[in-house]
Scaffold this motif. Structure first.
Motif, PDB file in Angstrom:
ATOM      1  N   ASN A  70       4.073   3.052  -3.462  1.00  0.00           N
ATOM      2  CA  ASN A  70       2.873   3.723  -2.959  1.00  0.00           C
ATOM      3  C   ASN A  70       3.117   4.358  -1.594  1.00  0.00           C
ATOM      4  OD1 ASN A  70       1.263   3.127  -5.189  1.00  0.00           O
ATOM      5  ND2 ASN A  70       0.568   1.182  -4.344  1.00  0.00           N
ATOM      6  N   LEU A  71       3.947   3.708  -0.786  1.00  0.00           N
ATOM      7  CA  LEU A  71       4.267   4.244   0.536  1.00  0.00           C
ATOM      8  C   LEU A  71       4.945   5.608   0.414  1.00  0.00           C
ATOM      9  CD1 LEU A  71       4.259   3.524   3.599  1.00  0.00           C
ATOM     10  CD2 LEU A  71       6.529   2.558   3.262  1.00  0.00           C
ATOM     11  N   VAL A  72       5.837   5.738  -0.560  1.00  0.00           N
ATOM     12  CA  VAL A  72       6.509   7.021  -0.790  1.00  0.00           C
ATOM     13  C   VAL A  72       5.511   8.070  -1.266  1.00  0.00           C
ATOM     14  CG1 VAL A  72       8.238   8.217  -2.185  1.00  0.00           C
ATOM     15  CG2 VAL A  72       8.724   5.935  -1.283  1.00  0.00           C
ATOM     16  N   LEU A  73       4.672   7.696  -2.236  1.00  0.00           N
ATOM     17  CA  LEU A  73       3.717   8.649  -2.799  1.00  0.00           C
ATOM     18  C   LEU A  73       2.683   9.088  -1.766  1.00  0.00           C
ATOM     19  CD1 LEU A  73       3.100   6.945  -6.278  1.00  0.00           C
ATOM     20  CD2 LEU A  73       4.444   8.992  -5.823  1.00  0.00           C
ATOM     21  N   GLN A  74       2.219   8.162  -0.945  1.00  0.00           N
ATOM     22  CA  GLN A  74       1.166   8.467   0.018  1.00  0.00           C
ATOM     23  C   GLN A  74       1.643   9.341   1.165  1.00  0.00           C
ATOM     24  OE1 GLN A  74      -0.147   4.570   1.174  1.00  0.00           O
ATOM     25  NE2 GLN A  74      -1.225   4.185  -0.750  1.00  0.00           N
ATOM     26  N   ASN A  75       2.927   9.264   1.488  1.00  0.00           N
ATOM     27  CA  ASN A  75       3.426   9.983   2.656  1.00  0.00           C
ATOM     28  C   ASN A  75       4.329  11.162   2.305  1.00  0.00           C
ATOM     29  OD1 ASN A  75       2.593   8.224   5.161  1.00  0.00           O
ATOM     30  ND2 ASN A  75       3.279   6.794   3.593  1.00  0.00           N
ATOM     31  N   SER A  76       4.409  11.499   1.024  1.00  0.00           N
ATOM     32  CA  SER A  76       5.297  12.585   0.620  1.00  0.00           C
ATOM     33  C   SER A  76       4.920  13.903   1.276  1.00  0.00           C
ATOM     34  CB  SER A  76       5.286  12.727  -0.902  1.00  0.00           C
ATOM     35  OG  SER A  76       3.961  12.981  -1.371  1.00  0.00           O
ATOM     36  N   TYR A  77       3.637  14.197   1.352  1.00  0.00           N
ATOM     37  CA  TYR A  77       3.212  15.480   1.910  1.00  0.00           C
ATOM     38  C   TYR A  77       3.553  15.579   3.391  1.00  0.00           C
ATOM     39  CZ  TYR A  77      -0.798  13.031   3.938  1.00  0.00           C
ATOM     40  OH  TYR A  77      -1.580  12.175   4.668  1.00  0.00           O
ATOM     41  N   PHE A 312       9.100  30.811   9.753  1.00  0.00           N
ATOM     42  CA  PHE A 312       7.687  30.673   9.403  1.00  0.00           C
ATOM     43  C   PHE A 312       7.445  30.920   7.912  1.00  0.00           C
ATOM     44  CE2 PHE A 312       7.085  30.782  13.953  1.00  0.00           C
ATOM     45  CZ  PHE A 312       5.995  29.942  14.122  1.00  0.00           C
ATOM     46  N   LEU A 313       8.207  31.809   7.303  1.00  0.00           N
ATOM     47  CA  LEU A 313       8.116  31.971   5.853  1.00  0.00           C
ATOM     48  C   LEU A 313       8.471  30.660   5.154  1.00  0.00           C
ATOM     49  CD1 LEU A 313       9.424  34.958   3.771  1.00  0.00           C
ATOM     50  CD2 LEU A 313       9.978  32.629   3.082  1.00  0.00           C
ATOM     51  N   ASN A 314       9.515  30.013   5.625  1.00  0.00           N
ATOM     52  CA  ASN A 314       9.929  28.726   5.079  1.00  0.00           C
ATOM     53  C   ASN A 314       8.850  27.666   5.276  1.00  0.00           C
ATOM     54  OD1 ASN A 314      12.107  26.624   4.275  1.00  0.00           O
ATOM     55  ND2 ASN A 314      11.422  25.943   6.291  1.00  0.00           N
ATOM     56  N   MET A 315       8.223  27.672   6.453  1.00  0.00           N
ATOM     57  CA  MET A 315       7.162  26.707   6.721  1.00  0.00           C
ATOM     58  C   MET A 315       6.005  26.901   5.761  1.00  0.00           C
ATOM     59  SD  MET A 315       6.200  24.166   8.825  1.00  0.00           S
ATOM     60  CE  MET A 315       5.640  23.362   7.324  1.00  0.00           C
ATOM     61  N   GLY A 316       5.661  28.145   5.463  1.00  0.00           N
ATOM     62  CA  GLY A 316       4.598  28.406   4.508  1.00  0.00           C
ATOM     63  C   GLY A 316       4.931  27.908   3.117  1.00  0.00           C
ATOM     64  N   ALA A 317       6.188  28.091   2.687  1.00  0.00           N
ATOM     65  CA  ALA A 317       6.597  27.625   1.364  1.00  0.00           C
ATOM     66  C   ALA A 317       6.547  26.101   1.285  1.00  0.00           C
ATOM     67  CB  ALA A 317       8.000  28.132   1.048  1.00  0.00           C
ATOM     68  N   LEU A 318       6.989  25.423   2.328  1.00  0.00           N
ATOM     69  CA  LEU A 318       6.945  23.957   2.328  1.00  0.00           C
ATOM     70  C   LEU A 318       5.505  23.457   2.400  1.00  0.00           C
ATOM     71  CD1 LEU A 318       9.996  22.982   4.578  1.00  0.00           C
ATOM     72  CD2 LEU A 318       9.790  22.857   2.094  1.00  0.00           C
ATOM     73  N   ALA A 319       4.646  24.151   3.125  1.00  0.00           N
ATOM     74  CA  ALA A 319       3.230  23.780   3.150  1.00  0.00           C
ATOM     75  C   ALA A 319       2.620  23.915   1.762  1.00  0.00           C
ATOM     76  CB  ALA A 319       2.477  24.646   4.157  1.00  0.00           C
ATOM     77  N   ALA A 320       3.037  24.948   1.028  1.00  0.00           N
ATOM     78  CA  ALA A 320       2.561  25.121  -0.348  1.00  0.00           C
ATOM     79  C   ALA A 320       3.025  23.965  -1.224  1.00  0.00           C
ATOM     80  CB  ALA A 320       3.061  26.448  -0.901  1.00  0.00           C
ATOM     81  N   LEU A 321       4.283  23.559  -1.076  1.00  0.00           N
ATOM     82  CA  LEU A 321       4.801  22.437  -1.856  1.00  0.00           C
ATOM     83  C   LEU A 321       4.041  21.158  -1.526  1.00  0.00           C
ATOM     84  CD1 LEU A 321       6.864  21.273  -3.813  1.00  0.00           C
ATOM     85  CD2 LEU A 321       8.466  21.042  -1.901  1.00  0.00           C
ATOM     86  N   ALA A 322       3.761  20.938  -0.236  1.00  0.00           N
ATOM     87  CA  ALA A 322       2.978  19.769   0.160  1.00  0.00           C
ATOM     88  C   ALA A 322       1.569  19.843  -0.418  1.00  0.00           C
ATOM     89  CB  ALA A 322       2.926  19.665   1.682  1.00  0.00           C
ATOM     90  N   GLY A 323       0.987  21.047  -0.445  1.00  0.00           N
ATOM     91  CA  GLY A 323      -0.344  21.205  -1.013  1.00  0.00           C
ATOM     92  C   GLY A 323      -0.381  20.866  -2.487  1.00  0.00           C
ATOM     93  N   LEU A 324       0.649  21.298  -3.228  1.00  0.00           N
ATOM     94  CA  LEU A 324       0.726  20.956  -4.644  1.00  0.00           C
ATOM     95  C   LEU A 324       0.888  19.450  -4.837  1.00  0.00           C
ATOM     96  CD1 LEU A 324       3.076  23.830  -5.887  1.00  0.00           C
ATOM     97  CD2 LEU A 324       0.645  23.554  -6.428  1.00  0.00           C
ATOM     98  N   ALA A 325       1.697  18.823  -3.977  1.00  0.00           N
ATOM     99  CA  ALA A 325       1.943  17.386  -4.110  1.00  0.00           C
ATOM    100  C   ALA A 325       0.675  16.577  -3.871  1.00  0.00           C
ATOM    101  CB  ALA A 325       3.038  16.957  -3.140  1.00  0.00           C
ATOM    102  N   ILE A 326      -0.070  16.908  -2.807  1.00  0.00           N
ATOM    103  CA  ILE A 326      -1.257  16.107  -2.496  1.00  0.00           C
ATOM    104  C   ILE A 326      -2.379  16.399  -3.486  1.00  0.00           C
ATOM    105  CG2 ILE A 326      -2.235  17.761  -0.839  1.00  0.00           C
ATOM    106  CD1 ILE A 326      -2.261  13.905  -0.597  1.00  0.00           C
ATOM    107  N   ALA A 327      -2.512  17.660  -3.926  1.00  0.00           N
ATOM    108  CA  ALA A 327      -3.536  17.975  -4.919  1.00  0.00           C
ATOM    109  C   ALA A 327      -3.223  17.289  -6.249  1.00  0.00           C
ATOM    110  CB  ALA A 327      -3.645  19.486  -5.105  1.00  0.00           C
ATOM    111  N   ALA A 328      -1.938  17.265  -6.629  1.00  0.00           N
ATOM    112  CA  ALA A 328      -1.548  16.593  -7.873  1.00  0.00           C
ATOM    113  C   ALA A 328      -1.787  15.099  -7.782  1.00  0.00           C
ATOM    114  CB  ALA A 328      -0.080  16.872  -8.170  1.00  0.00           C
TER     115      ALA A 328
END
Length: 414
Positions: A70-77, A312-328
């Motif tokens: 759970n620690l891994v799942l909760q802090n992945s984003y 900053f382009l890279n930061m946006g892509a990683l933010a998108a990945l984090a958004g998908l992870a937390i929404a999922a």
């Protein structure tokens, strides 16, 4: 006129003293090595102490296999965002918009999959493209128009939060397709004989141990080849043993529950890839250069505007990945998602060794900083510490980490 020169030989050491002197020299070498690398290993030692303390205070609940998973799942984003934020800070900038971009991408994915029945793989690709586009737009304003990153990303924080509200019309939207949910909640499938452990996770753990040991030995050899300072052999061996033991413990804990989460494999790929990028690539050295000394970097031919734009382009892509992870993980997109995520990512980077002046930091440091915050959150929740005191403690932890960094800099300079 002649002069007699008599060679004086040093008196032999008294019996029993040579071994003691040799031991003292070895101890001094070890202390010197630790002192020179305190900045690098200080937070790693702190993470180990925090884990040990909470393991005792929670009567071992912190290290239960289910809780570690759970620690891994909760802090992945947070860990995903921390990697991108570390690159931004190394380049001498800041990004306050990542929490809002995370929420916006989650909302965008929900609209595609829930309202328009777009297949989830296509939705994932489009969502990552949207996040990269958001980062690119901000990067263009910062790099090519010269607007300070603080102002641009502060505006981005408001803009993308507003877009999230518009997309969701103020409501929570879900559920997501099963395939997308697995990004945030899924585990590797079980195969092979019944061993009471997750076999694939065991194999991945052993492969990671071999990879890390070989990488550490190779890096040490390269440093010696170029006559750079390296850790004394005894400390280096102690470091290897500690790393192998930590990986082995985590592997066994995960393998005794459901196995490695899918998001952990994504994180592992990001750490390896970005670690190589920052250590071995020209682009990574350029990021350090513009953050450490921008005028000198320009004189050396570094295309600082292009590098800043790509960061900053890279930061946006990683933010998108984090958004998908937390929404999922939550199985829904919410207008309030991503609140204060930017602060957690920034705190993780600074706890992990980043410098406000830029030019300093590592990808592994960002992961360590994120894990420090994650263990603090998880441990305090297990101890039923109120959210008010949790904020106080995390703030003090950030202040202590930065204060230690400042003290270490001054001591090294003196």
């Amino acid at each position: 006129m002649s002069t007699d020169v008599t060679a004086k030989t040093p008196a032999p050491a008294p019996p029993g003293k040579s071994g003691s002197a040799s031991g003292d020299n070895l101890l001094q070498l070890m202390l010197d090595g630790l002192r020179r690398n305190m900045r690098q290993y200080g937070m790693l030692i702190a993470l180990g102490l925090i884990v040990a303390l909470f393991a005792v205070w929670t009567d071992g609940d912190l290290l239960l296999p289910r809780n570690v998973s759970n620690l891994v799942l909760q802090n992945s984003y947070v860990l995903i965002l921390a990697i991108g934020m570390m690159l931004v800070i190394i380049a001498g900038h800041i990004d306050l918009s990542v929490g809002s971009v995370t929420a916006f991408v989650g909302a965008f994915a929900a609209v595609l999959t829930v309202q328009h029945d777009v297949s989830w793989p296509i939705a994932v690709v489009l969502s990552l493209a949207v996040g990269a586009g958001a980062g690119a737009a901000q990067g263009f304003l910062i790099a090519y128009l010269g607007i300070p990153s603080f102002i641009v990303t502060l505006a981005g924080m408001l803009v993308f939060r507003g877009f999230t509200e518009i997309l969701l019309e103020g409501q929570t939207l879900g559920p997501f397709p099963g395939g997308l949910q697995k990004i945030g909640n899924g585990f590797l499938p079980e195969t092979g004989p019944d061993t009471n452990y997750h076999n694939i996770t065991l194999l991945l753990g052993l492969a990671l141990i071999v990879f890390v040991v070989l990488q550490e030995v190779r890096d040490r050899g390269r440093q010696q080849e170029f006559s750079l300072d390296v850790l004394p052999r005894n400390i280096f061996l102690l470091k290897l043993v500690s790393i192998v033991a930590a990986i082995l413990v985590v592997t066994m804990l995960l393998a005794s529950y459901k196995g490695a989460p899918i998001i952990l494999l994504i994180l592992g790929a990001l750490v390896v890839g970005y670690g190589y990028l920052m250590r071995n690539s020209i682009f990574g050295r350029h990021i350090y250069a513009i953050g450490g000394n921008l005028p000198a970097a320009k004189l050396s031919g570094v295309k600082d505007k292009k590098v800043t734009f790509l960061v900053f382009l890279n930061m946006g892509a990683l933010a998108a990945l984090a958004g998908l992870a937390i929404a999922a993980r939550l199985n829904a997109a919410s207008p309030k998602a991503g609140l204060n995520y930017e602060l957690e990512a920034i705190a993780s980077a600074f706890i992990g060794g980043a410098s406000m002046s830029g030019g300093v930091g590592t990808v592994l440091g960002a992961i360590i900083g994120g894990l420090v915050l994650g263990v603090l959150n998880n441990g305090m929740n297990l101890l039923s510490v109120g959210s008010d005191w949790q904020q106080v403690i995390k703030g003090l932890a950030l202040l202590a980490a930065v204060g230690f960094d400042v003290w270490n800099k001054r001591k090294s300079g003196s």
